[in-house]
Design a protein around this motif. Structure first.
Motif, PDB file in Angstrom:
ATOM      1  N   LEU A 118      20.401  32.420  23.610  1.00 52.23           N
ATOM      2  CA  LEU A 118      19.307  33.370  23.448  1.00 52.23           C
ATOM      3  C   LEU A 118      19.377  33.989  22.062  1.00 52.23           C
ATOM      4  CD1 LEU A 118      19.529  35.230  26.857  1.00 52.23           C
ATOM      5  CD2 LEU A 118      17.880  33.494  26.190  1.00 52.23           C
ATOM      6  N   ALA A 119      18.243  34.243  21.480  1.00 49.31           N
ATOM      7  CA  ALA A 119      18.206  34.865  20.155  1.00 49.31           C
ATOM      8  C   ALA A 119      18.753  36.291  20.236  1.00 49.31           C
ATOM      9  CB  ALA A 119      16.781  34.878  19.628  1.00 49.31           C
ATOM     10  N   GLY A 120      19.603  36.634  19.308  1.00 55.65           N
ATOM     11  CA  GLY A 120      20.069  38.008  19.200  1.00 55.65           C
ATOM     12  C   GLY A 120      21.219  38.408  20.086  1.00 55.65           C
ATOM     13  N   VAL A 121      21.866  37.474  20.759  1.00 57.03           N
ATOM     14  CA  VAL A 121      23.018  37.847  21.591  1.00 57.03           C
ATOM     15  C   VAL A 121      24.137  36.822  21.406  1.00 57.03           C
ATOM     16  CG1 VAL A 121      22.191  36.695  23.703  1.00 57.03           C
ATOM     17  CG2 VAL A 121      23.786  38.573  23.889  1.00 57.03           C
ATOM     18  N   GLU A 122      25.350  37.331  21.212  1.00 55.09           N
ATOM     19  CA  GLU A 122      26.561  36.515  21.201  1.00 55.09           C
ATOM     20  C   GLU A 122      27.329  36.863  22.462  1.00 55.09           C
ATOM     21  OE1 GLU A 122      29.259  36.865  17.897  1.00 55.09           O
ATOM     22  OE2 GLU A 122      27.585  37.111  16.521  1.00 55.09           O
ATOM     23  N   THR A 123      27.985  35.885  23.043  1.00 52.89           N
ATOM     24  CA  THR A 123      28.737  36.163  24.270  1.00 52.89           C
ATOM     25  C   THR A 123      30.191  35.770  24.119  1.00 52.89           C
ATOM     26  OG1 THR A 123      28.296  34.001  25.244  1.00 52.89           O
ATOM     27  CG2 THR A 123      26.710  35.762  25.703  1.00 52.89           C
ATOM     28  N   GLU A 124      30.987  36.415  24.930  1.00 51.39           N
ATOM     29  CA  GLU A 124      32.400  36.074  25.045  1.00 51.39           C
ATOM     30  C   GLU A 124      32.760  36.226  26.516  1.00 51.39           C
ATOM     31  OE1 GLU A 124      36.488  38.201  23.670  1.00 51.39           O
ATOM     32  OE2 GLU A 124      34.875  38.112  22.176  1.00 51.39           O
ATOM     33  N   CYS A 125      33.480  35.261  27.027  1.00 44.23           N
ATOM     34  CA  CYS A 125      33.876  35.294  28.434  1.00 44.23           C
ATOM     35  C   CYS A 125      35.381  35.073  28.505  1.00 44.23           C
ATOM     36  CB  CYS A 125      33.133  34.200  29.204  1.00 44.23           C
ATOM     37  SG  CYS A 125      33.488  34.211  30.964  1.00 44.23           S
ATOM     38  N   THR A 126      36.061  35.960  29.217  1.00 45.41           N
ATOM     39  CA  THR A 126      37.509  35.870  29.357  1.00 45.41           C
ATOM     40  C   THR A 126      37.858  35.889  30.837  1.00 45.41           C
ATOM     41  OG1 THR A 126      37.704  37.169  27.337  1.00 45.41           O
ATOM     42  CG2 THR A 126      39.689  36.893  28.642  1.00 45.41           C
ATOM     43  N   GLY A 127      38.697  34.972  31.219  1.00 47.12           N
ATOM     44  CA  GLY A 127      39.135  34.946  32.601  1.00 47.12           C
ATOM     45  C   GLY A 127      39.285  33.523  33.085  1.00 47.12           C
ATOM     46  N   PRO A 128      39.887  33.348  34.225  1.00 49.34           N
ATOM     47  CA  PRO A 128      40.223  34.353  35.229  1.00 49.34           C
ATOM     48  C   PRO A 128      41.438  35.181  34.829  1.00 49.34           C
ATOM     49  CG  PRO A 128      40.946  32.194  35.965  1.00 49.34           C
ATOM     50  CD  PRO A 128      40.228  31.993  34.668  1.00 49.34           C
ATOM     51  N   LEU A 129      41.381  36.442  35.225  1.00 47.48           N
ATOM     52  CA  LEU A 129      42.437  37.415  34.982  1.00 47.48           C
ATOM     53  C   LEU A 129      42.819  38.061  36.311  1.00 47.48           C
ATOM     54  CD1 LEU A 129      40.618  39.190  32.011  1.00 47.48           C
ATOM     55  CD2 LEU A 129      42.553  37.614  31.798  1.00 47.48           C
ATOM     56  N   PRO A 130      43.991  38.665  36.375  1.00 49.47           N
ATOM     57  CA  PRO A 130      44.312  39.445  37.584  1.00 49.47           C
ATOM     58  C   PRO A 130      43.285  40.574  37.734  1.00 49.47           C
ATOM     59  CG  PRO A 130      46.257  39.160  36.195  1.00 49.47           C
ATOM     60  CD  PRO A 130      45.082  38.661  35.408  1.00 49.47           C
ATOM     61  N   PRO A 131      42.893  40.912  38.941  1.00 50.99           N
ATOM     62  CA  PRO A 131      41.818  41.892  39.162  1.00 50.99           C
ATOM     63  C   PRO A 131      42.251  43.345  38.975  1.00 50.99           C
ATOM     64  CG  PRO A 131      42.605  41.089  41.255  1.00 50.99           C
ATOM     65  CD  PRO A 131      43.348  40.313  40.201  1.00 50.99           C
ATOM     66  N   VAL A 132      42.885  43.658  37.851  1.00 52.04           N
ATOM     67  CA  VAL A 132      43.440  44.995  37.645  1.00 52.04           C
ATOM     68  C   VAL A 132      42.374  46.084  37.515  1.00 52.04           C
ATOM     69  CG1 VAL A 132      45.610  44.163  36.666  1.00 52.04           C
ATOM     70  CG2 VAL A 132      43.678  44.620  35.160  1.00 52.04           C
ATOM     71  N   SER A 133      41.189  45.747  37.048  1.00 54.52           N
ATOM     72  CA  SER A 133      40.130  46.760  36.920  1.00 54.52           C
ATOM     73  C   SER A 133      39.621  47.237  38.270  1.00 54.52           C
ATOM     74  CB  SER A 133      38.954  46.211  36.103  1.00 54.52           C
ATOM     75  OG  SER A 133      39.357  45.910  34.793  1.00 54.52           O
ATOM     76  N   PHE A 134      39.981  46.533  39.326  1.00 51.76           N
ATOM     77  CA  PHE A 134      39.472  46.848  40.660  1.00 51.76           C
ATOM     78  C   PHE A 134      40.544  47.421  41.587  1.00 51.76           C
ATOM     79  CE2 PHE A 134      36.814  43.758  38.635  1.00 51.76           C
ATOM     80  CZ  PHE A 134      35.549  44.282  38.837  1.00 51.76           C
ATOM     81  N   VAL A 135      41.741  47.636  41.048  1.00 51.97           N
ATOM     82  CA  VAL A 135      42.804  48.267  41.820  1.00 51.97           C
ATOM     83  C   VAL A 135      42.626  49.782  41.690  1.00 51.97           C
ATOM     84  CG1 VAL A 135      45.302  48.593  42.027  1.00 51.97           C
ATOM     85  CG2 VAL A 135      44.383  46.342  41.433  1.00 51.97           C
ATOM     86  N   PRO A 136      42.544  50.485  42.799  1.00 46.63           N
ATOM     87  CA  PRO A 136      42.344  51.930  42.715  1.00 46.63           C
ATOM     88  C   PRO A 136      43.535  52.627  42.055  1.00 46.63           C
ATOM     89  CG  PRO A 136      42.681  51.252  44.990  1.00 46.63           C
ATOM     90  CD  PRO A 136      42.655  50.011  44.159  1.00 46.63           C
ATOM     91  N   ALA A 137      43.242  53.666  41.334  1.00 44.51           N
ATOM     92  CA  ALA A 137      44.295  54.470  40.710  1.00 44.51           C
ATOM     93  C   ALA A 137      45.087  55.181  41.805  1.00 44.51           C
ATOM     94  CB  ALA A 137      43.681  55.490  39.761  1.00 44.51           C
ATOM     95  N   PRO A 138      46.391  55.302  41.605  1.00 52.36           N
ATOM     96  CA  PRO A 138      47.185  56.009  42.620  1.00 52.36           C
ATOM     97  C   PRO A 138      46.804  57.481  42.651  1.00 52.36           C
ATOM     98  CG  PRO A 138      48.527  55.460  40.700  1.00 52.36           C
ATOM     99  CD  PRO A 138      47.177  54.846  40.497  1.00 52.36           C
ATOM    100  N   PRO A 139      46.936  58.126  43.807  1.00 57.28           N
ATOM    101  CA  PRO A 139      46.609  59.535  43.896  1.00 57.28           C
ATOM    102  C   PRO A 139      47.525  60.366  43.006  1.00 57.28           C
ATOM    103  CG  PRO A 139      47.486  58.720  45.992  1.00 57.28           C
ATOM    104  CD  PRO A 139      47.410  57.579  45.050  1.00 57.28           C
ATOM    105  N   ILE A 140      46.984  61.435  42.539  1.00 53.96           N
ATOM    106  CA  ILE A 140      47.761  62.326  41.642  1.00 53.96           C
ATOM    107  C   ILE A 140      48.532  63.330  42.452  1.00 53.96           C
ATOM    108  CG2 ILE A 140      47.610  64.000  39.775  1.00 53.96           C
ATOM    109  CD1 ILE A 140      45.077  62.594  38.889  1.00 53.96           C
TER     110      ILE A 140
END
Length: 120
Positions: free
Chosen positions: A98-120
């Protein structure tokens, strides 16, 4: 999500970089046409990325925004079954044509962005 719910799932990162001049013109044109009420590049970028990445989002079990580095860059993490990674990568890399967009794709990675933060 509980860690057990992440079994068989991986994380894939998509980064879309829009041409700044084209993005500014598009955001301005949308404002003038009444599509948007403000002249906001980040809002335009987010809406454009939603549309472009819709097929990946539809296959994903979840998605999160990742910190952007510049106003013309949209970064997202998608939670996908391992068997859907190749099709997600194909969709993301096809956007490069597509005109005007560059893409980058990384993965598969471990799903760390979806692990909930531990309670404080």
């Amino acid at each position: 999500m509980r860690p057990a719910m992440l079994d068989g799932l991986v994380e894939v990162h998509a980064c879309l970089r829009f041409d700044e001049e084209e993005a500014l013109v598009a955001a301005h044109d949308e404002r003038l046409s009444g599509t948007r009420s403000t002249y906001d590049l980040v809002t335009w970028r987010r809406a454009r990325s939603d549309a472009l990445l819709a097929p990946v989002a539809a296959a994903a079990r979840g998605q999160v925004l990742l910190p952007d580095r510049v106003p013309t860059e949209e970064r997202r993490a998608f939670l996908l079954p391992h068997e859907d990674v190749a099709s997600a990568r194909a969709v993301i890399t096809a956007l490069t044509h597509l005109a005007g967009v560059e893409t980058e794709c990384t993965g598969p990675l471990p799903p760390v962005s979806f692990v909930p933060a531990p309670p404080i």
